[in-house]
Enzyme design. Structure first.
Site, mmCIF file in Angstrom:
data_model
loop_
_atom_site.group_PDB
_atom_site.id
_atom_site.type_symbol
_atom_site.label_atom_id
_atom_site.label_comp_id
_atom_site.label_asym_id
_atom_site.label_seq_id
_atom_site.Cartn_x
_atom_site.Cartn_y
_atom_site.Cartn_z
ATOM 1 N N GLY A 46 0.808 -1.219 0.000
ATOM 2 C CA GLY A 46 0.000 0.000 0.000
ATOM 3 C C GLY A 46 0.835 1.260 0.000
ATOM 4 O O GLY A 46 0.536 2.239 -0.686
ATOM 5 N N CYS A 47 1.921 1.243 0.768
ATOM 6 C CA CYS A 47 2.793 2.417 0.878
ATOM 7 C C CYS A 47 3.538 2.664 -0.429
ATOM 8 O O CYS A 47 3.747 3.807 -0.833
ATOM 9 C CB CYS A 47 3.768 2.242 2.030
ATOM 10 N N THR A 48 3.920 1.576 -1.091
ATOM 11 C CA THR A 48 4.588 1.702 -2.384
ATOM 12 C C THR A 48 3.632 2.291 -3.413
ATOM 13 O O THR A 48 3.976 3.233 -4.128
ATOM 14 C CB THR A 48 5.122 0.325 -2.851
#
Length: 156
Positions: A46-48
């Site tokens: 998700g952060c990527t």
């Protein structure tokens, strides 16, 4: 102890280590629109995706005089690898002591695989050129989020 941020507050006067061997003080960024987005962990799916969405829209943000800054509790070393691998054209701030995280109240009780822990709740904050907080998004869902933020910057 810094008071928690609310709409209308100014960029906090906090120095944090950032990628590119620099220290960034948010209060000194007045004069540009500033997006500060908090994310749980470098190099997770998700952060990527969230970082890639900001990266892929960077030209649109820059046209609106908008600086993007990502913040997590990860080390600068981790941030440098993440930034380089994903080719992020913006800086990542390291907040291992949770000073900025606490100022924005993004440390929340989370649950994963049946375990409870304190972690960073994905959140985004938008400051106008006068350094005032105009918008906040909490419990962010990554899909479509960057488009929403970009639209808010256009309204400033």
């Amino acid at each position: 102890m810094i008071q928690p941020m609310k709409i209308g507050d100014k960029l906090p006067n906090i120095d944090l280590a950032a990628t590119g061997e620099q220290t960034i003080n948010l209060a000194k960024l007045k004069g540009d629109n500033v997006v500060v987005y908090f994310y749980p962990k470098d190099s997770t799916p998700g952060c990527t995706t969230e970082g890639q969405d900001f990266r892929d829209n960077i030209k649109a943000f820059k046209k609106l005089d908008c600086i993007i800054l990502g913040v997590s509790r990860d080390s600068i070393k981790s941030h440098e690898r993440f930034k380089e691998k994903q080719e992020f054209p913006f800086d990542l701030l390291s907040d291992p002591d949770e000073e900025l995280c606490n100022a924005f109240e993004v440390i929340k009780l989370k649950k994963m695989y049946g375990k409870e822990f304190m972690g960073v709740e994905r959140s985004t904050f938008l400051f106008n050129k006068k350094g005032k907080l105009t918008n906040e998004w909490r419990k962010v869902r990554v899909k479509g989020h960057v488009d929403e933020v970009l639209e808010a910057v256009k309204q400033l």
